[in-house]
Design an enzyme around this catalytic site. Structure first.
Site, mmCIF file in Angstrom:
data_model
loop_
_atom_site.group_PDB
_atom_site.id
_atom_site.type_symbol
_atom_site.label_atom_id
_atom_site.label_comp_id
_atom_site.label_asym_id
_atom_site.label_seq_id
_atom_site.Cartn_x
_atom_site.Cartn_y
_atom_site.Cartn_z
ATOM 1 N N HIS A 33 5.416 42.898 2.104
ATOM 2 C CA HIS A 33 4.191 42.765 1.324
ATOM 3 C C HIS A 33 3.361 41.585 1.825
ATOM 4 O O HIS A 33 3.756 40.428 1.665
ATOM 5 C CB HIS A 33 4.581 42.567 -0.146
ATOM 6 C CG HIS A 33 3.425 42.427 -1.079
ATOM 7 N ND1 HIS A 33 3.115 41.239 -1.701
ATOM 8 C CD2 HIS A 33 2.502 43.336 -1.499
ATOM 9 C CE1 HIS A 33 2.068 41.420 -2.477
ATOM 10 N NE2 HIS A 33 1.666 42.673 -2.380
ATOM 11 N N HIS A 75 -6.338 40.001 1.516
ATOM 12 C CA HIS A 75 -6.034 40.693 0.268
ATOM 13 C C HIS A 75 -7.244 40.846 -0.638
ATOM 14 O O HIS A 75 -7.442 41.868 -1.273
ATOM 15 C CB HIS A 75 -4.924 39.964 -0.500
ATOM 16 C CG HIS A 75 -4.612 40.604 -1.811
ATOM 17 N ND1 HIS A 75 -5.215 40.230 -3.001
ATOM 18 C CD2 HIS A 75 -3.804 41.642 -2.120
ATOM 19 C CE1 HIS A 75 -4.771 40.995 -3.974
ATOM 20 N NE2 HIS A 75 -3.905 41.852 -3.485
#
Ligand code: G3P
Ligand code: CA
Length: 343
Positions: A33, A75
């Site tokens: 992740h 992100h």
């Protein structure tokens, strides 16, 4: 299938193939992740290289666009939580005080330093991880990151796939950009275009996934991410509906799997102290949808879970998920390799 992608591509295909694969014990995918973000600033090439070395099957890229339309790995649609943009370009915030990546050309993004994620008050989001302060690390383009992973796949003779999230497609469209088209262009130029190539595309917006499948005709595996309606992730998507039988049946028409929040599966301890679960994994599997929940963090355990090892055991051995997003790919790799030896 491009030869360099064969192993992770094969793993992905096995997990997406038919009734048998959904009902028998499987080796779940370790999805790093934002890279090995438990150890290095998220979405830096250093974090991706470490994830590769730790044995991740897939490495995640969250992607947004620059003003000149270049996909970069970041992100947020904002630059301020993970870079030094506020000190480098102090006059470039919008009225809301945020620095939007789409207001900067790539040449300007290249002047930034990537930092460990900070809260608005300047404190670290995850105390105990990589220290705040200068890193000497950059914000990579998607093309640069693919080159890194391809290079490591070759030099380590170990294949890791791409797991790309299209961030905020409606926001990009309002800004006059088509993030889906831009990402597919980079993938095609890098040799990722066939279904058997080791790449997943993921998005919180169902309309964008349908657009990818039905209009842009991508054959690549698609994953419908599922948020909670209260987060405001996408005000036009009803995430409660997506978790119903009807919602899952709709997803199965355009996607290959779901990426739910782990708390949509784990409901905390019951009165007897034992963990309680929803039936989301079983209902998704009944529709041949792979299940890749997020996010497994050693330093952010759900209520009632005593250890990271126990969290992995519940989701892998008891629930049978097909993959998991984790900030700690080394720990997930060790856990899965250990239980694989006993299967
Ligand atoms: O994409 C899966 C997971 O990463 C979703 O959460 O907010 O970390 O992108 P987020
Ligand atoms: Ca993501």
């Amino acid at each position: 299938m491009a030869a360099k992608h064969w192993r992770a591509g094969l793993l992905a295909l096995l997990l997406l193939a038919g009734d048998k694969a959904m009902t028998e014990p499987r080796t779940p995918l370790v999805i790093a992740h934002r890279g090995a973000s438990g150890y290095l600033p998220e979405h830096t090439l250093a974090a991706k290289a470490l994830a590769h070395g730790m044995g991740a099957d897939f490495i995640e890229q969250d992607v947004v666009l620059t003003r000149d339309g270049v996909p970069i790995v970041l992100h947020d649609i904002y630059l301020d939580a993970t870079t030094d943009v506020a000190s480098r370009f102090p006059a470039r915030a919008r009225n809301d005080g945020r620095f939007y990546a789409i207001d900067f050309d790539l040449s300007e993004i290249r002047q930034l330093q990537a930092l460990e994620r900070l809260e608005p008050d300047g404190s670290p989001v995850f105390p105990g991880r990589f220290p705040p302060g200068p890193t000497g690390l950059a914000v990579p383009t998607l093309a640069e990151e693919i080159a890194l992973i391809s290079g490591l796949n070759a030099s380590r003779s170990r294949e890791a796939g791409l797991y790309i999230e299209l961030k905020a497609p409606r926001f990009h469209r309002r800004e006059g950009q088509d993030i889906a088209v831009r990402i597919l262009e980079v993938l095609a130029a890098s040799g990722y275009a066939e279904r058997s190539d080791a790449v997943f595309l993921q998005c919180f917006d169902d309309a964008t996934l349908r657009y990818l499948r039905e209009d842009l005709k991508t054959p690549l595996p698609l994953i419908q991410l599922i948020a909670d309606n209260s987060w405001g992730e996408d005000s036009e998507v009803d995430y409660a509906h997506l978790q119903t039988d009807q919602g899952l049946a709709e997803i199965a028409r355009y996607a290959d799997g779901i990426g739910p929040w782990l708390m949509q599966i784990y409901q905390g301890p019951g009165p007897d102290g034992e963990p309680r679960f929803t039936d989301l994994v079983a209902r998704a599997h009944a529709r041949q949808l792979a299940v890749h929940p997020y996010t497994f963090r050693r330093d952010q355990l759900p209520p009632g879970i005593a250890s990271f090892e126990r969290l992995l055991e519940l989701f892998i051995e008891e629930l049978g998920v097909d993959g998991l997003f984790t900030d700690f790919p080394d720990l997930a790799r060790e856990h899965i390799d250990r239980i694989d030896k006993t299967r």
